[in-house]
Design a protein around this motif. Structure first.
Motif: not given
Length: 542
Positions: A325-327
Motif C-alpha cells: 500500500k502507498w499513499t
C-alpha cells in the motif's frame, strides 16, 4: 540528497580555529550525570507501535552548553520516554553525547561495532545491486555550493568554515573577471593576479554535488549508464539546540547515500531495483510494516511539466509493482523532482523517515552533465565530454538512501532489540567463562577457545584477509561461576561457553545460544566446529 524530514531551520554557524579554543573548552561545565538504570523488559514493534513496561523511563537531558548549567529537574510527563534509545544505549555502553560537540554522538567501542556492521551489511548488498563506493571531500569551496544552488536554498542549514589562507575567492567574483571554467569554475587558479580575499568553505550537508564532479571527471556513453555511486561519508546539517534528540536529531550524521546517473528510459527499472533493495534490507531486520509516501510536484518546481508527469508515472508504476500500500503526499515533492519516502513508526507511534528515492532533473543541468547518445564515452579526462562526436544527452539523477541516516536507523534498532541483538550484528557475541580462574590448564584452554572462536590465531604477524572474526570476551574476574554466568546473560551475550576440567580433557565444549527468547544448550563439539557454527549463524543473519 534532499534533507531528511522533519526539517528544522536554524541560523548558520561559522567555524574558526583559534589558539584560545582550549581555554574555552576548559571552562565547559562537567557532563551531565548518567540516566537512571531501568530494566529493559519492553516489547517493540514497528507495525503496532506497542510499548509494554511497568517501569517509567526518565528522559535523558541534553548535554549542557557553557551558558547552561547541568540541571537535575525531572522531565515533564509528556516528555517521558522521549529519548528511550538514548537511555538504553547509555546502559549498554553504545554511545555518549558530550558538550564539546553538541549533536555529534561519540560512539563507544560496542556502539561502533553495531555501526560498522550496518555499513558492512549494506556494502555486501552493493555488490549485488551494482553500486560502486566512492570517497569525496568533507569540505568544499563555496563555489561548488553556489553552483549547485545549496547556498541559495540551504545556507542557514550549513556549517561555514573560513580558511585563514589567501588565494580562493567567491565564484561570483571570478565569473565577473572571467576566471575558472569547467570543473574549476569559481576557484582561483594559482599564479593569477586576481585580488585575493579570505577563502570561504562549508562542511558538506549532502554528497550529490561531489558525485556530480566525479561523473564529469570522465566522459560517458549511453552504454556506461546507469552509473551508481555510493558513499558513507559524514554529513553536517545545522539543527537548533532544542531539536537535538539522541540519535534521531543530530548535527553530524552518516547517510548511506547513493546517486544513480541513468538515461530516461532506465528510470523505471532503477526505481524498481531500489525498492527491491529496500525490501531485501528491511526484511533482515524484521522491519516489514513500513509505508510508502509518494510526494508529487510542488507549486514551485523546476523543469518541464512533461518530465514531471513522466517521472511521477514511473514512480507510481514501481510502487504498484511492490504490491504494498502507498499513499500520495500531494505537492510535497522536491523542487527538482518527485520522490518516494519510506516511513517507520517507533514504539511511541512517532513516524520517522528512513529510506528515500528521489528523481532529479535539475542538478544534471546545473552541472552540465551529459553522455554520448551514440555510445562512445570512455577515456576522456576532465570536462565530461566523451569526444565521440555523437549527440549529447543529459542524464537523470536518482538520489537513493536505504537506511537514510545511519544514526536514526540505529536508534530505531536500539529500541527494537534493546540488549538482545541478533548474533550477526551483536556487539557482545560470545562470552567464555572458566570454571576456575587459578587452574592453569583450564585457563589456557579457555584462552585458546576465545582465540579460535574469535577467528584470531595468536602468534601470527598479520591477520588473514577475509577471515571471519567475532567479538569474544574472556571472563578474567574471580566472580564465581554462577555469578559470571548471570552477568553474561544479563549483558546480552548471544553465546556463552563454560570451560571446566571435562572440556579440557575431551577438547569439546558445550555452548548456550540465545534463541527464541531463552538460552538453548547446544551439543558439545570441538572448538573449531563451534567456530564454523558461528560463521553459519552470521551468514544466515541469525
Amino acid at each position: 540528497m534532499k534533507r531528511l524530514k522533519p526539517s528544522t531551520v536554524a541560523s548558520s554557524r561559522q567555524l574558526r580555529f583559534h589558539p584560545l579554543l582550549q581555554q574555552s573548552i576548559l571552562r565547559l561545565p562537567p557532563p551531565p550525570p548518567p540516566p537512571p538504570t531501568i530494566p529493559l523488559n519492553r516489547s517493540f514493534t514497528t507495525s503496532k507501535a506497542t510499548y509494554q513496561s511497568t517501569n517509567p523511563v526518565n528522559n535523558t537531558p541534553p548535554p549542557p552548553s557553557p551558558s547552561q548549567p547541568t540541571t537535575t529537574t525531572p522531565p515533564s510527563p509528556k516528555n517521558v520516554n522521549k529519548t528511550l534509545h538514548h537511555t538504553i544505549a547509555t546502559q549498554t555502553g553504545l554511545y555518549s553525547t558530550l558538550p564539546y560537540s553538541p549533536g555529534s554522538p561519540f560512539f563507544l567501542p560496542h556502539g561502533t561495532r553495531i555501526f560498522n556492521r550496518l555499513i558492512e551489511f549494506l556494502r555486501a548488498q552493493y555488490a549485488l545491486y551494482g553500486f560502486q563506493e566512492v570517497i569525496t571531500p568533507t569540505i568544499f569551496n563555496d563555489a561548488l555550493w553556489e553552483k549547485s544552488g545549496h547556498l541559495e536554498n540551504f545556507r542557514d542549514d550549513m556549517f561555514r568554515v573560513f580558511s585563514g589562507k589567501k588565494g580562493v575567492v567567491r565564484r561570483k567574483n571570478l565569473e565577473e573577471e572571467g576566471e575558472g571554467v569547467g570543473l574549476n569554475a569559481g576557484v582561483k587558479p594559482e599564479g593569477k593576479g586576481v585580488e585575493e580575499e579570505e577563502g570561504m568553505y562549508s562542511l558538506k550537508p549532502m554528497n550529490c554535488p561531489g558525485h556530480c564532479l566525479l561523473y564529469k571527471v570522465r566522459g560517458h556513453g549511453y552504454a556506461d549508464l546507469p552509473l551508481r555511486f555510493a558513499e558513507f561519508a559524514p554529513l553536517h546539517r545545522d539543527e537548533i539546540r532544542s531539536a537535538l534528540t539522541g540519535l534521531t536529531r543530530v548535527r553530524r550524521f552518516h547517510q548511506d547515500d547513493a546517486h544513480i546517473f541513468c538515461r530516461h528510459d532506465q528510470i523505471s527499472a532503477e526505481i524498481s531495483s531500489t525498492l527491491s533493495m529496500i525490501e531485501t534490507v528491511y526484511s533482515v531486520f524484521g522491519l516489514q510494516n513500513y509505508k510508502f509516501l509518494l510526494s508529487t510536484r510542488p507549486e514551485k518546481y523546476m523543469g518541464s511539466l512533461s518530465d514531471w508527469e513522466r517521472a511521477e508515472e514511473a514512480l507510481k508504476m514501481s510502487l504498484e509493482a511492490t504490491g504494498r500500500k502507498w499513499t500520495v503526499n500531494e505537492g510535497d515533492g522536491a523542487f527538482y523532482g518527485p520522490k518516494i519516502d519510506v516511513i517507520l513508526v517507533d514504539f511511541q507511534g512517532k513516524e520517522h523517515q528512513t529510506a528515500t528515492v528521489q528523481l532529479d532533473f535539475q542538478l544534471p543541468q546545473k552541472f552540465e552533465l551529459s553522455y554520448d547518445a551514440a555510445g562512445v564515452g570512455a577515456g576522456s579526462e576532465e570536462g565530461g565530454n566523451s569526444g565521440g562526436g555523437g549527440v549529447k544527452e543529459t542524464p537523470v539523477i536518482i538520489h537513493r538512501a536505504i537506511f537514510g541516516s545511519l544514526e536514526r536507523f540505529m536508534a530505531l534498532l536500539i529500541e527494537k532489540y534493546e540488549k538482545r541483538w541478533p548474533f550477526w550484528m551483536s556487539p557482545r557475541q560470545v562470552k567464555v567463562i572458566p570454571v576456575h580462574q587459578k587452574n592453569e590448564d583450564i585457563r589456557n584452554f579457555a584462552e585458546r577457545t576465545r582465540d579460535v572462536l574469535a577467528g584470531v590465531v595468536k602468534g601470527d604477524k598479520r591477520q588473514v584477509m577475509g577471515k571471519r572474526t567475532f567479538y569474544v570476551d574472556l571472563e578474567e574476574r574471580n566472580l564465581g561461576l554462577n555469578k559470571s554466568i548471570r552477568e553474561a546473560k544479563a549483558a546480552g551475550y548471544n553465546v556463552i561457553v563454560v570451560i571446566g576440567e571435562s572440556e579440557v580433557g575431551s577438547g569439546e565444549v558445550g555452548w548456550d545460544v540465545w534463541e527464541g527468547g531463552k538460552y538453548v544448550k547446544k551439543e558439545a563439539e570441538g572448538v573449531e566446529g563451534v567456530y564454523q557454527k558461528l560463521v553459519q549463524m552470521e551468514a544466515e543473519y541469525q
